[in-house]
Design a protein around this motif. Structure first.
Motif, mmCIF file in Angstrom:
data_model
loop_
_atom_site.group_PDB
_atom_site.id
_atom_site.type_symbol
_atom_site.label_atom_id
_atom_site.label_comp_id
_atom_site.label_asym_id
_atom_site.label_seq_id
_atom_site.Cartn_x
_atom_site.Cartn_y
_atom_site.Cartn_z
ATOM 1 N N ILE A 89 0.833 -1.206 0.000
ATOM 2 C CA ILE A 89 0.000 0.000 0.000
ATOM 3 C C ILE A 89 0.866 1.253 0.000
ATOM 4 O O ILE A 89 0.623 2.211 -0.750
ATOM 5 C CB ILE A 89 -0.946 0.006 1.217
ATOM 6 C CG1 ILE A 89 -2.018 -1.082 1.078
ATOM 7 C CG2 ILE A 89 -1.595 1.372 1.389
ATOM 8 C CD1 ILE A 89 -2.965 -0.864 -0.086
ATOM 9 N N LEU A 90 1.919 1.255 0.828
ATOM 10 C CA LEU A 90 2.773 2.443 0.913
ATOM 11 C C LEU A 90 3.539 2.668 -0.386
ATOM 12 O O LEU A 90 3.702 3.811 -0.831
ATOM 13 C CB LEU A 90 3.742 2.291 2.085
ATOM 14 C CG LEU A 90 4.377 3.593 2.601
ATOM 15 C CD1 LEU A 90 3.296 4.561 3.068
ATOM 16 C CD2 LEU A 90 5.351 3.313 3.719
ATOM 17 N N PHE A 270 8.393 5.874 15.261
ATOM 18 C CA PHE A 270 9.022 7.062 14.686
ATOM 19 C C PHE A 270 8.688 7.174 13.203
ATOM 20 O O PHE A 270 8.388 8.275 12.704
ATOM 21 C CB PHE A 270 10.532 6.991 14.895
ATOM 22 C CG PHE A 270 11.263 8.273 14.623
ATOM 23 C CD1 PHE A 270 10.977 9.425 15.334
ATOM 24 C CD2 PHE A 270 12.256 8.333 13.648
ATOM 25 C CE1 PHE A 270 11.649 10.622 15.087
ATOM 26 C CE2 PHE A 270 12.934 9.512 13.396
ATOM 27 C CZ PHE A 270 12.628 10.658 14.113
ATOM 28 N N HIS A 271 8.717 6.047 12.514
ATOM 29 C CA HIS A 271 8.359 6.075 11.090
ATOM 30 C C HIS A 271 6.874 6.366 10.923
ATOM 31 O O HIS A 271 6.477 7.124 10.023
ATOM 32 C CB HIS A 271 8.705 4.737 10.433
ATOM 33 C CG HIS A 271 8.306 4.676 8.995
ATOM 34 N ND1 HIS A 271 7.089 4.154 8.584
ATOM 35 C CD2 HIS A 271 8.931 5.088 7.859
ATOM 36 C CE1 HIS A 271 6.997 4.237 7.274
ATOM 37 N NE2 HIS A 271 8.083 4.804 6.807
ATOM 38 N N GLY A 272 6.045 5.778 11.771
ATOM 39 C CA GLY A 272 4.612 6.035 11.689
ATOM 40 C C GLY A 272 4.276 7.497 11.902
ATOM 41 O O GLY A 272 3.373 8.044 11.254
ATOM 42 N N GLY A 278 3.178 13.242 7.060
ATOM 43 C CA GLY A 278 3.070 13.352 5.605
ATOM 44 C C GLY A 278 1.629 13.385 5.138
ATOM 45 O O GLY A 278 1.284 14.130 4.209
ATOM 46 N N VAL A 279 0.769 12.595 5.784
ATOM 47 C CA VAL A 279 -0.651 12.594 5.423
ATOM 48 C C VAL A 279 -1.271 13.962 5.706
ATOM 49 O O VAL A 279 -2.029 14.496 4.880
ATOM 50 C CB VAL A 279 -1.400 11.485 6.194
ATOM 51 C CG1 VAL A 279 -2.909 11.634 6.005
ATOM 52 C CG2 VAL A 279 -0.959 10.111 5.718
ATOM 53 N N VAL A 280 -0.944 14.526 6.872
ATOM 54 C CA VAL A 280 -1.482 15.849 7.226
ATOM 55 C C VAL A 280 -1.030 16.897 6.217
ATOM 56 O O VAL A 280 -1.835 17.711 5.731
ATOM 57 C CB VAL A 280 -1.035 16.247 8.648
ATOM 58 C CG1 VAL A 280 -1.433 17.695 8.943
ATOM 59 C CG2 VAL A 280 -1.646 15.310 9.684
ATOM 60 N N ILE A 281 0.261 16.875 5.862
ATOM 61 C CA ILE A 281 0.777 17.847 4.878
ATOM 62 C C ILE A 281 0.122 17.630 3.523
ATOM 63 O O ILE A 281 -0.243 18.594 2.828
ATOM 64 C CB ILE A 281 2.310 17.725 4.771
ATOM 65 C CG1 ILE A 281 2.966 18.091 6.105
ATOM 66 C CG2 ILE A 281 2.847 18.630 3.668
ATOM 67 C CD1 ILE A 281 4.453 17.806 6.149
ATOM 68 N N VAL A 313 9.795 8.786 3.121
ATOM 69 C CA VAL A 313 9.220 7.908 4.150
ATOM 70 C C VAL A 313 8.926 6.525 3.577
ATOM 71 O O VAL A 313 9.009 5.515 4.280
ATOM 72 C CB VAL A 313 7.962 8.530 4.784
ATOM 73 C CG1 VAL A 313 8.307 9.810 5.523
ATOM 74 C CG2 VAL A 313 6.868 8.776 3.767
ATOM 75 N N ASP A 314 8.587 6.458 2.301
ATOM 76 C CA ASP A 314 8.392 5.156 1.650
ATOM 77 C C ASP A 314 9.708 4.383 1.593
ATOM 78 O O ASP A 314 9.747 3.178 1.880
ATOM 79 C CB ASP A 314 7.840 5.340 0.235
ATOM 80 C CG ASP A 314 6.380 5.757 0.238
ATOM 81 O OD1 ASP A 314 5.829 5.937 1.341
ATOM 82 O OD2 ASP A 314 5.799 5.908 -0.851
ATOM 83 N N LEU A 315 10.774 5.056 1.212
ATOM 84 C CA LEU A 315 12.079 4.405 1.117
ATOM 85 C C LEU A 315 12.564 3.930 2.487
ATOM 86 O O LEU A 315 13.109 2.825 2.618
ATOM 87 C CB LEU A 315 13.097 5.361 0.501
ATOM 88 C CG LEU A 315 14.518 4.816 0.310
ATOM 89 C CD1 LEU A 315 14.505 3.627 -0.639
ATOM 90 C CD2 LEU A 315 15.444 5.903 -0.218
#
Length: 327
Positions: A89-90, A270-272, A278-281, A313-315
């Motif tokens: 998904i990511l 931390f990643h979450g 990122g979702v908020v931005i 963040v995906d990487l």
């Protein structure tokens, strides 16, 4: 007296001291600086995990035995399936972000809106999935017994399949256990939630079920955890059993080494947080796209900048998934 200084040494070079070094805008340069610094932070976390992982290589929990749950499929062994689904998904959300950036280069507002919406949905699914995974990890499924030396003893049947405490232990209705609180005498000391069973009840249940054995956290040469004999199993629980452990926290967990849970909460948390941010931005940029802010500017560079962060963040998750779940 006016003095004019002509700098001919840097003229024609990429870095000419102007306002666009490396031919990138200020905003993109700052995003790259942030990504590099954050990458070093994640590298430090993963390096610390790697050192701890190989220091306790003979007793580290096996990921395939820990992450076996899948939503709405209770009792079905699906090792790493849901983690793989989260990863897919990511990665797909990163693809939709690429398409949004490309549509921005062509000033196609409709496509930017559509692909950013899909990116946001993918991010929300990932964050929700990680929250569910945390809840399942904290709650636990089988339970175990912690020894006086701090090791974890799990339970299996004669075929090597895990056995939950609830399957062979019966709580004594006449036993009384009092939960310690600070007001009872020891300042700054309190117990967590009391476990469902006591060590004595586990020992009694083990004695009454001939098909249940104890499995230690030590991994043998075959890559499997060591299973004790029937007599040794009862002996270990009676003589060395200290406390019943259900689920995981920052102090102890039913999966094995406490460091495993510590790193799990810290690194994935931390990643979450990065994904949630990122979702908020993305949501903010998404509404700006709808309002036509970037259409009027004739530039969708903000979409490109947030896209750089999202790809980062995906990487990072690819490395977390590889080193934490697969290795």
């Amino acid at each position: 007296m006016n003095t004019t200084v002509v700098n001919t040494g840097t003229e024609g070079k990429t870095w000419g001291g102007g306002n666009k070094p490396l031919n990138a805008s200020y905003g993109k340069m700052m995003m790259w600086f942030f990504i590099v610094s954050d990458a070093l932070t994640f590298s430090g976390f993963l390096a610390a995990y790697g050192f701890s992982r190989f220091k306790f290589i003979d007793s580290w929990p096996i990921a395939d035995e820990v992450f076996t749950h899948f939503p709405f499929l209770h009792g079905v062994e699906a090792p790493m399936y849901y983690v793989a689904f989260m990863t897919f998904i990511l990665i797909m959300s990163s693809v939709t972000m690429v398409l949004a950036v490309d549509a921005g280069h062509h000033l196609n507002k409709a496509k930017v809106t559509f692909y950013m919406f899909l990116t946001i949905i993918g991010g929300l699914i990932f964050v929700g999935s990680q929250a569910w995974e945390w809840g399942t990890f904290i709650k636990g499924d089988y339970g175990a017994v912690q020894t006086k030396g701090g090791n974890i003893l799990q339970f299996v049947d004669t075929e090597g399949h895990r056995v939950a405490l609830r399957d062979f232990v019966v709580a004594d209705p006449h036993s009384e256990r009092t939960q310690h609180e600070r007001k009872e005498g020891l300042w700054f000391v309190s117990e967590g939630t009391l476990p469902t069973y006591t060590v004595a009840e586990v020992a009694k249940g083990l004695e009454s079920h001939d098909n249940v054995l104890v499995r230690t956290q030590i991994i043998n040469e075959a890559g499997e955890k060591t299973v004790l004999s029937r007599a040794e199993s009862i002996k270990q629980i009676k003589q060395n059993g200290k406390a019943v452990v259900e689920g995981a926290n920052l102090h102890v967990n039913e999966y094995g080494s406490p460091l495993f849970a510590d790193f799990f909460f810290f690194i994935t948390g931390f990643h979450g947080f990065h994904v949630f941010s990122g979702v908020v931005i993305n949501i903010i940029i998404f509404f700006n796209v709808i309002l036509g802010t970037y259409e009027r500017r004739k530039s969708y560079e903000m979409v490109e900048k947030v896209g750089l962060y999202w790809h980062f963040v995906d990487l990072v998750w690819v490395f977390v998934f590889t080193f934490f779940y697969l290795v």
